[in-house]
Design a protein around this motif. Structure first.
Motif, mmCIF file in Angstrom:
data_model
loop_
_atom_site.group_PDB
_atom_site.id
_atom_site.type_symbol
_atom_site.label_atom_id
_atom_site.label_comp_id
_atom_site.label_asym_id
_atom_site.label_seq_id
_atom_site.Cartn_x
_atom_site.Cartn_y
_atom_site.Cartn_z
ATOM 1 N N ALA A 113 0.993 -1.229 -0.112
ATOM 2 C CA ALA A 113 0.017 0.103 -0.113
ATOM 3 C C ALA A 113 0.676 1.139 0.089
ATOM 4 C CB ALA A 113 -1.055 -0.064 1.339
ATOM 5 N N PRO A 114 0.599 2.329 -0.917
ATOM 6 C CA PRO A 114 1.190 3.589 -0.835
ATOM 7 C C PRO A 114 1.142 4.184 0.621
ATOM 8 C CG PRO A 114 -0.375 3.252 -2.724
ATOM 9 C CD PRO A 114 -0.540 2.416 -1.741
ATOM 10 N N ALA A 115 2.276 4.749 1.006
ATOM 11 C CA ALA A 115 2.623 5.408 2.398
ATOM 12 C C ALA A 115 1.395 6.467 2.707
ATOM 13 C CB ALA A 115 3.799 6.042 2.638
ATOM 14 N N ASP A 116 0.982 7.132 1.861
ATOM 15 C CA ASP A 116 -0.138 7.854 2.247
ATOM 16 C C ASP A 116 -1.574 7.296 2.201
ATOM 17 O OD1 ASP A 116 -0.405 7.680 -0.630
ATOM 18 O OD2 ASP A 116 -0.304 9.523 -0.878
ATOM 19 N N HIS A 121 -11.315 2.779 10.055
ATOM 20 C CA HIS A 121 -11.535 1.753 11.015
ATOM 21 C C HIS A 121 -12.255 2.563 12.298
ATOM 22 C CE1 HIS A 121 -10.575 -0.786 14.496
ATOM 23 N NE2 HIS A 121 -10.794 -1.826 13.718
ATOM 24 N N PRO A 122 -13.141 2.057 12.814
ATOM 25 C CA PRO A 122 -13.869 2.821 14.031
ATOM 26 C C PRO A 122 -12.904 3.221 15.016
ATOM 27 C CG PRO A 122 -14.380 0.282 14.141
ATOM 28 C CD PRO A 122 -13.869 0.628 12.900
ATOM 29 N N ALA A 123 -11.785 2.770 15.148
ATOM 30 C CA ALA A 123 -10.946 3.323 16.367
ATOM 31 C C ALA A 123 -9.757 4.172 15.597
ATOM 32 C CB ALA A 123 -9.939 1.863 16.945
ATOM 33 N N GLY A 124 -10.054 4.677 14.519
ATOM 34 C CA GLY A 124 -8.981 5.757 13.913
ATOM 35 C C GLY A 124 -8.660 5.399 12.556
ATOM 36 N N ASN A 125 -9.115 5.862 11.306
ATOM 37 C CA ASN A 125 -8.413 5.599 10.197
ATOM 38 C C ASN A 125 -7.104 5.578 10.030
ATOM 39 O OD1 ASN A 125 -11.243 6.119 9.572
ATOM 40 N ND2 ASN A 125 -10.841 7.517 7.875
ATOM 41 N N SER A 126 -6.504 4.408 9.558
ATOM 42 C CA SER A 126 -5.322 3.843 9.529
ATOM 43 C C SER A 126 -4.577 3.644 8.242
ATOM 44 C CB SER A 126 -5.374 2.771 10.474
ATOM 45 O OG SER A 126 -4.087 2.277 11.017
ATOM 46 N N ASP A 127 -3.240 3.368 8.362
ATOM 47 C CA ASP A 127 -2.382 3.342 7.264
ATOM 48 C C ASP A 127 -1.920 1.696 7.207
ATOM 49 O OD1 ASP A 127 -0.704 3.201 9.598
ATOM 50 O OD2 ASP A 127 0.667 4.756 8.846
ATOM 51 N N ALA A 128 -0.883 1.199 6.427
ATOM 52 C CA ALA A 128 -0.615 0.177 6.329
ATOM 53 C C ALA A 128 0.092 -0.405 7.690
ATOM 54 C CB ALA A 128 0.459 -0.016 5.371
ATOM 55 N N SER A 129 0.795 0.431 8.479
ATOM 56 C CA SER A 129 1.499 -0.088 9.915
ATOM 57 C C SER A 129 0.241 -0.320 10.712
ATOM 58 C CB SER A 129 2.410 0.930 10.087
ATOM 59 O OG SER A 129 2.832 0.403 11.130
ATOM 60 N N GLY A 130 -0.742 0.597 10.807
ATOM 61 C CA GLY A 130 -1.813 0.455 11.732
ATOM 62 C C GLY A 130 -2.740 -1.006 11.397
ATOM 63 N N PHE A 131 -2.799 -1.082 10.107
ATOM 64 C CA PHE A 131 -3.727 -2.326 9.624
ATOM 65 C C PHE A 131 -2.727 -3.715 10.001
ATOM 66 C CE2 PHE A 131 -6.715 0.461 7.340
ATOM 67 C CZ PHE A 131 -7.606 0.052 8.104
ATOM 68 N N GLY A 194 -13.059 -8.514 31.676
ATOM 69 C CA GLY A 194 -14.426 -7.943 31.721
ATOM 70 C C GLY A 194 -14.338 -6.314 31.420
ATOM 71 N N GLN A 195 -13.223 -6.012 31.789
ATOM 72 C CA GLN A 195 -13.031 -4.289 31.656
ATOM 73 C C GLN A 195 -13.197 -3.829 30.075
ATOM 74 O OE1 GLN A 195 -9.657 -2.752 33.562
ATOM 75 N NE2 GLN A 195 -9.979 -3.840 35.271
ATOM 76 N N LYS A 196 -13.787 -2.883 29.817
ATOM 77 C CA LYS A 196 -13.946 -2.242 28.513
ATOM 78 C C LYS A 196 -12.749 -1.826 28.010
ATOM 79 C CE LYS A 196 -18.718 -1.062 28.493
ATOM 80 N NZ LYS A 196 -19.741 0.243 28.046
ATOM 81 N N TRP A 197 -12.260 -1.989 26.614
ATOM 82 C CA TRP A 197 -10.948 -1.463 26.090
ATOM 83 C C TRP A 197 -10.976 -1.153 24.853
ATOM 84 C CZ3 TRP A 197 -8.722 -4.612 22.218
ATOM 85 C CH2 TRP A 197 -9.151 -5.752 22.132
ATOM 86 N N ARG A 198 -9.769 -0.458 24.073
ATOM 87 C CA ARG A 198 -10.177 -0.164 22.939
ATOM 88 C C ARG A 198 -8.764 0.369 22.532
ATOM 89 N NH1 ARG A 198 -13.871 3.921 19.238
ATOM 90 N NH2 ARG A 198 -14.279 2.478 17.818
ATOM 91 N N TRP A 199 -8.189 -0.056 21.233
ATOM 92 C CA TRP A 199 -6.968 0.517 20.595
ATOM 93 C C TRP A 199 -7.209 1.821 19.927
ATOM 94 C CZ3 TRP A 199 -7.197 -4.693 18.175
ATOM 95 C CH2 TRP A 199 -7.791 -4.762 17.039
ATOM 96 N N ASP A 200 -6.173 2.296 19.621
ATOM 97 C CA ASP A 200 -6.082 3.557 18.714
ATOM 98 C C ASP A 200 -5.325 3.338 17.468
ATOM 99 O OD1 ASP A 200 -5.842 6.099 17.606
ATOM 100 O OD2 ASP A 200 -5.033 6.943 19.397
ATOM 101 N N SER A 201 -5.995 3.180 16.545
ATOM 102 C CA SER A 201 -5.493 3.020 15.157
ATOM 103 C C SER A 201 -5.195 3.970 14.308
ATOM 104 C CB SER A 201 -6.202 1.908 14.493
ATOM 105 O OG SER A 201 -7.613 2.519 14.193
ATOM 106 N N SER A 202 -5.477 5.279 14.747
ATOM 107 C CA SER A 202 -5.273 6.550 14.129
ATOM 108 C C SER A 202 -3.834 6.689 13.679
ATOM 109 C CB SER A 202 -5.919 7.708 14.686
ATOM 110 O OG SER A 202 -5.215 7.716 15.986
ATOM 111 N N VAL A 203 -3.511 7.459 12.770
ATOM 112 C CA VAL A 203 -2.045 7.806 12.385
ATOM 113 C C VAL A 203 -1.662 9.045 13.090
ATOM 114 C CG1 VAL A 203 -0.499 8.298 10.563
ATOM 115 C CG2 VAL A 203 -2.475 6.671 10.188
ATOM 116 N N ARG A 204 -0.557 8.749 13.765
ATOM 117 C CA ARG A 204 -0.087 9.997 14.639
ATOM 118 C C ARG A 204 1.260 10.516 13.988
ATOM 119 N NH1 ARG A 204 -2.110 6.230 17.791
ATOM 120 N NH2 ARG A 204 -0.123 4.923 18.106
ATOM 121 N N ASP A 205 1.372 11.851 14.256
ATOM 122 C CA ASP A 205 2.791 12.237 13.584
ATOM 123 C C ASP A 205 4.000 11.648 14.454
ATOM 124 O OD1 ASP A 205 1.347 13.609 11.935
ATOM 125 O OD2 ASP A 205 1.545 15.179 13.084
#
Length: 205
Positions: A113-116, A121-131, A194-205
């Motif tokens: 996938a191109p770098a850009d 994804h509901p936890a943050g739109n993501s790039d190849a590394s995130g997916f 049983g605790q709620k959890w979620r990751w953050d898949s958004s692209v960060r600088d």
């Protein structure tokens, strides 16, 4: 640096080898602490691999929702909504073949996938590394659920898991044991079950 396509492939190749050692009747066993059995759990992972790949594979990746394919009804009441369903008559060999094939889709997309490119994804739109990171997380966490239900110890590569934590669990508590850190962050230790959890898949600088 986040996980790579090669990290994802290392993890899924290892799990495919482990799954191949399970008897055909293992897949009807309830997965650890889940409402799904091991076959449904494996199929859920395959579904994630395929949908993650499709979120990034097109020329115009979706930005507001998943690719609009319609899941069929669950195969049994209480089971997951999934598109990928390994033929039960194929036993363990069928599970392994489908797992390997769907993992290959996500590997190919995240490797090329191109770098850009960004995909929804509901936890943050993501790039190849995130997916790739999300694919690893789905594989190892549900692989743990499946193997633990069979009484089998499982520990994935610590270096890969550390990169997954850095990429999609940036605020998770960290120790010198990355695998336990991921289990804790995903509600799979005695104190976090049983605790709620979620990751953050958004692209960060």
């Amino acid at each position: 640096m986040g996980p790579t396509a090669d990290d994802f492939r290392i993890i899924t190749d290892d799990l495919a080898d482990r799954f191949a050692e399970l008897p055909d009747d293992a897949w009807a066993t309830p997965a650890l602490e889940l409402a799904w059995n091991c076959r449904e759990t494996a199929a859920h992972v395959m579904d994630d691999f395929a949908f993650y790949a499709m979120q990034l594979s097109g020329r115009r990746p979706p930005q507001d929702d998943y690719v609009v394919l319609l899941d069929p009804p669950p195969w049994r009441p209480g089971g997951p909504d999934i598109l990928m369903w390994p033929d039960p008559a194929a036993g363990t060999a069928g599970i392994v073949s489908c797992f390997d094939a769907s993992a290959g889709l996500l590997y190919a997309v995240t490797a090329t996938a191109p770098a850009d490119h960004r995909g929804y994804h509901p936890a943050g739109n993501s790039d190849a590394s995130g997916f790739a990171a999300m694919g690893v997380a789905e594989a190892v966490l549900h692989g743990f659920d499946i193997l633990a239900a069979q009484g089998i110890d499982y520990r994935p590569d610590d270096g890969v898991i550390g990169r997954v934590l850095d990429r999609i669990f940036p605020t998770a508590e960290r120790t010198d044991d990355a695998w336990q850190d991921l289990l804790r962050a995903s509600g799979r230790t005695p104190e976090t079950r049983g605790q709620k959890w979620r990751w953050d898949s958004s692209v960060r600088d």
